[in-house]
Design an enzyme around this catalytic site. Structure first.
Site, short mmCIF file in Angstrom:
data_model
loop_
_atom_site.label_atom_id
_atom_site.label_comp_id
_atom_site.label_asym_id
_atom_site.label_seq_id
_atom_site.Cartn_x
_atom_site.Cartn_y
_atom_site.Cartn_z
N SER A 98 0.86 -1.29 -0.07
CA SER A 98 -0.15 0.00 -0.01
C SER A 98 0.88 1.23 0.01
O SER A 98 1.88 1.40 0.50
CB SER A 98 -0.86 0.10 1.34
OG SER A 98 -1.43 1.34 1.66
N TYR A 155 -1.60 0.34 10.51
CA TYR A 155 -1.90 -0.60 9.51
C TYR A 155 -0.74 -0.36 8.42
O TYR A 155 -0.26 -1.29 8.14
CB TYR A 155 -3.06 0.22 8.86
CG TYR A 155 -2.93 -0.20 7.44
CD1 TYR A 155 -3.96 -1.47 7.06
CD2 TYR A 155 -2.74 0.58 6.21
CE1 TYR A 155 -4.07 -1.72 5.61
CE2 TYR A 155 -2.87 0.24 4.97
CZ TYR A 155 -3.51 -1.07 4.56
OH TYR A 155 -3.79 -1.21 3.31
N GLU A 173 0.16 3.74 1.77
CA GLU A 173 0.15 4.04 3.02
C GLU A 173 1.52 3.85 3.59
O GLU A 173 1.83 4.66 4.72
CB GLU A 173 -0.99 3.20 3.68
CG GLU A 173 -1.36 3.52 5.00
CD GLU A 173 -2.20 5.18 5.40
OE1 GLU A 173 -2.65 5.69 4.22
OE2 GLU A 173 -2.10 5.77 6.33
P1 NAP Z 1 -11.47 -4.84 1.84
O1 NAP Z 1 -12.57 -4.25 0.95
O2 NAP Z 1 -11.53 -4.19 3.14
O3 NAP Z 1 -11.16 -6.33 1.75
C1 NAP Z 1 -10.43 -7.03 2.60
C2 NAP Z 1 -10.84 -8.68 2.72
O4 NAP Z 1 -9.98 -9.11 3.52
C3 NAP Z 1 -12.20 -8.77 2.74
O5 NAP Z 1 -12.55 -9.77 1.88
C4 NAP Z 1 -12.36 -9.39 4.21
O6 NAP Z 1 -13.01 -10.19 4.57
C5 NAP Z 1 -10.92 -9.92 4.14
N1 NAP Z 1 -10.00 -10.75 5.63
C6 NAP Z 1 -10.15 -9.54 6.63
N2 NAP Z 1 -9.63 -10.21 7.49
C7 NAP Z 1 -9.41 -11.53 7.18
C8 NAP Z 1 -8.86 -12.75 7.62
N3 NAP Z 1 -8.68 -12.70 8.96
N4 NAP Z 1 -8.86 -13.94 6.94
C9 NAP Z 1 -9.14 -13.74 5.66
N5 NAP Z 1 -9.70 -12.59 5.04
C10 NAP Z 1 -9.74 -11.70 5.80
O7 NAP Z 1 -10.25 -4.07 1.12
P2 NAP Z 1 -9.77 -3.82 -0.25
O8 NAP Z 1 -10.07 -2.40 -0.75
O9 NAP Z 1 -10.45 -4.91 -1.32
O10 NAP Z 1 -8.25 -3.90 -0.31
C11 NAP Z 1 -7.51 -5.27 -0.86
C12 NAP Z 1 -6.19 -5.12 -0.40
O11 NAP Z 1 -5.55 -4.29 -0.74
C13 NAP Z 1 -6.24 -4.99 1.16
O12 NAP Z 1 -5.02 -5.95 1.54
C14 NAP Z 1 -5.66 -3.58 1.19
O13 NAP Z 1 -5.28 -3.33 2.79
C15 NAP Z 1 -5.02 -3.29 0.13
N6 NAP Z 1 -5.08 -2.04 -0.23
C16 NAP Z 1 -6.05 -1.31 -0.68
C17 NAP Z 1 -5.92 -0.19 -1.25
C18 NAP Z 1 -7.44 0.29 -1.36
O14 NAP Z 1 -7.26 1.67 -1.69
N7 NAP Z 1 -8.50 -0.09 -1.70
C19 NAP Z 1 -4.87 0.36 -1.47
C20 NAP Z 1 -3.55 -0.17 -1.34
C21 NAP Z 1 -3.80 -1.44 -0.71
P3 NAP Z 1 -14.48 -9.85 5.13
O15 NAP Z 1 -15.52 -9.41 4.02
O16 NAP Z 1 -14.87 -11.11 5.99
O17 NAP Z 1 -14.50 -8.48 5.95
O1 G4F Z 2 -10.63 6.89 2.63
P1 G4F Z 2 -9.54 6.54 3.72
O2 G4F Z 2 -10.16 5.93 4.85
O3 G4F Z 2 -8.37 6.02 3.19
P2 G4F Z 2 -6.94 5.78 3.52
O4 G4F Z 2 -6.74 6.06 5.06
O5 G4F Z 2 -5.98 6.56 2.72
O6 G4F Z 2 -6.68 4.45 3.28
C1 G4F Z 2 -6.99 3.66 2.18
O7 G4F Z 2 -5.96 3.72 1.13
C2 G4F Z 2 -4.66 2.97 1.45
C3 G4F Z 2 -3.88 3.29 0.10
O8 G4F Z 2 -2.83 4.49 0.48
C4 G4F Z 2 -5.06 1.62 1.72
F1 G4F Z 2 -4.04 0.85 1.84
C5 G4F Z 2 -6.06 1.44 2.86
O9 G4F Z 2 -6.26 0.19 3.06
C6 G4F Z 2 -7.32 2.07 2.34
O10 G4F Z 2 -7.92 1.53 1.39
O11 G4F Z 2 -9.00 8.12 4.19
C7 G4F Z 2 -8.68 9.12 3.20
C8 G4F Z 2 -8.55 10.07 3.93
C9 G4F Z 2 -7.53 10.49 4.99
O12 G4F Z 2 -6.80 11.44 5.23
C10 G4F Z 2 -8.63 10.52 6.07
O13 G4F Z 2 -8.20 11.37 7.28
O14 G4F Z 2 -9.78 10.94 4.36
C11 G4F Z 2 -9.62 11.44 5.49
N1 G4F Z 2 -11.09 11.41 6.25
C12 G4F Z 2 -11.75 12.55 6.21
N2 G4F Z 2 -12.96 12.28 6.85
C13 G4F Z 2 -11.83 10.43 6.37
C14 G4F Z 2 -12.75 11.01 6.97
N3 G4F Z 2 -11.41 8.96 6.12
C15 G4F Z 2 -12.47 8.36 6.57
N4 G4F Z 2 -12.53 6.97 6.28
N5 G4F Z 2 -13.78 8.46 7.19
C16 G4F Z 2 -13.96 9.81 7.27
O15 G4F Z 2 -15.01 10.17 7.66
#
Ligand code: NAP
Ligand code: G4F
Length: 333
Positions: free
Chosen positions: A127, A157, A129
């Site tokens: 990520s 995280y 992050e």
């Molecule tokens: P997500 O929607 O939160 O999906 C996470 C998945 O992990 C869900 O299927 C969840 O299952 C499963 N999970 C959680 N705990 C588990 C466990 N103990 N054993 C097996 N499965 C488990 O996340 P996403 O946005 O699809 O992201 C996919 C991956 O990319 C994650 O690793 C995230 O950290 C990473 N990532 C995401 C972003 C982004 O912007 N979306 C960016 C960078 C990296 P449940 O349905 O049961 O909760």
């Molecule tokens: O949407 P966010 O929660 O995403 P964040 O923290 O960037 O993390 C996501 O992207 C990462 C990749 O860079 C992934 F690895 C991670 O798994 C996840 O998918 O927050 C984005 C921004 C932050 O700066 C947060 O402080 O939005 C700001 N924010 C402001 N109000 C909020 C809120 N975030 C959330 N979730 N909820 C709010 O009400």
């Protein structure tokens, strides 16, 4: 027929990756946790597919991971998308976040080695992050992060993701595994979890729309609106995951759009889509949604992925907002 395992198949990315792999003719094993409620909403139209098999497992349980891999030793590709993926939640549940997001990756890598599955390729969801407060300066004098930018994690995280990322490199070098990590910047869409900021905004707009824009509808409560994020579309990003595992050599790649916007700009765009310019009267700033530490600025440089994977994002911010707002406005009408 190629065979893949997806850990985290019920999540946003897992569901998009499942669609992609099935469209490419793969047999897919999806791993999901057993929960007291059904978590298969995002993949419900795939459950009856003859080439898809949903199995229960938890990546925090090494024996569960081992059993799933042992039953599928001929698997070509293993994708680890499972995580406690919410940064804000990780401050409140750091131990759980470590067990899932950090140690879970070790459990998979170690099982691959212990079972001698050296022919299987592995993808880790790293990520942006992990960069936290760190950036480089590009030729135009702008802040940017790429594969060579150092990590300075700002949340439990991000620390767990860094550990998993380093484990991938270690297992690649120590055991010769074909293990790659995609350093993905934020990616969103109509399947995004409803507590991430983009979807929280578009879901609120959709719910408000369904009331006929009721003046008494509870306001949208948000935290820090000044952070910058490089937002892309999840459907584009799972293509990059797959491409990484098609390369002869494993490697790490940044995946992003190269454009960055504040949460404020996302609000401008999302409210603009329903014809509202002055959204501030509908939003309350709530300290509850601030984090103990923030990542202020993310903007990626994916030149390496463009060159080596021939990957480019197809969706810009306006397209992304349109997809999300229209989905939420039209949902269950
Ligand atoms: P997500 O929607 O939160 O999906 C996470 C998945 O992990 C869900 O299927 C969840 O299952 C499963 N999970 C959680 N705990 C588990 C466990 N103990 N054993 C097996 N499965 C488990 O996340 P996403 O946005 O699809 O992201 C996919 C991956 O990319 C994650 O690793 C995230 O950290 C990473 N990532 C995401 C972003 C982004 O912007 N979306 C960016 C960078 C990296 P449940 O349905 O049961 O909760
Ligand atoms: O949407 P966010 O929660 O995403 P964040 O923290 O960037 O993390 C996501 O992207 C990462 C990749 O860079 C992934 F690895 C991670 O798994 C996840 O998918 O927050 C984005 C921004 C932050 O700066 C947060 O402080 O939005 C700001 N924010 C402001 N109000 C909020 C809120 N975030 C959330 N979730 N909820 C709010 O009400």
């Amino acid at each position: 027929m190629k065979k893949a395992i997806i850990f985290g198949v019920t999540g946003q990315d897992g569901s998009h990756l499942l669609d992609l792999l099935l469209s490419k003719g793969y047999e897919v094993i999806g791993v999901a946790r057993r929960c007291s409620v059904d978590t298969s909403e995002r993949i419900k139209n795939r459950l009856e597919c003859p080439h898809f098999n949903l199995v229960h497992g938890d990546i925090t349980d090494a024996s569960s991971v081992m059993n799933i891999l042992r039953n599928n030793e001929d698997v070509d590709e293993i994708y680890n998308l499972a995580a406690q993926s919410h940064v804000g939640v990780s401050f409140k549940q750091p131990g759980l976040t470590w067990d899932i997001t950090g140690k879970g990756c070790f459990n998979i890598l170690q099982s691959i080695v212990d079972l001698g599955m050296f022919g299987s390729r592995f993808y880790q969801a790293s990520s942006s992050e992990m960069f936290g407060d760190s950036y480089d300066i590009d030729k135009d004098g702008e802040k940017v992060q790429n594969e060579n930018t150092k990590f300075l994690p700002q949340s439990p995280y991000a620390i767990a993701k860094c550990a998993a990322h380093y484990a991938v490199r270690l297992f690649r070098e120590a055991y010769g595994l074909h293990a790659s990590a995609g350093i993905l910047f934020n990616h969103e869409g109509e399947r995004r979890g409803e507590t991430f900021v983009t979807r929280k905004i578009t879901k609120w707009i959709g719910d408000w729309h369904k009331t006929g824009y009721d003046k008494n509808f509870p306001k949208l409560r948000l935290g820090n609106l000044e952070a910058f994020r490089d937002w892309g579309y999840a459907g584009d990003y799972v293509r990059a995951m797959w491409l990484m595992l098609q390369q002869e050599q494993p490697d790490d790649y940044v995946i992003c759009t190269g454009k960055t916007h504040t949460i404020r700009e996302f609000l401008d765009c999302a409210f603009g889509h329903i014809g509202i310019e002055d959204w501030e009267e509908h939003v309350v700033i709530d300290p509850e949604f601030y984090r103990p530490a923030e990542v202020d600025y993310l903007r990626g440089d994916c030149s390496k992925a463009k060159e080596k994977l021939e990957w480019e994002p197809e969706c810009n911010l306006e397209d992304l907002v349109k997809i999300m707002v229209e989905h939420d406005v039209n949902a269950n009408i």
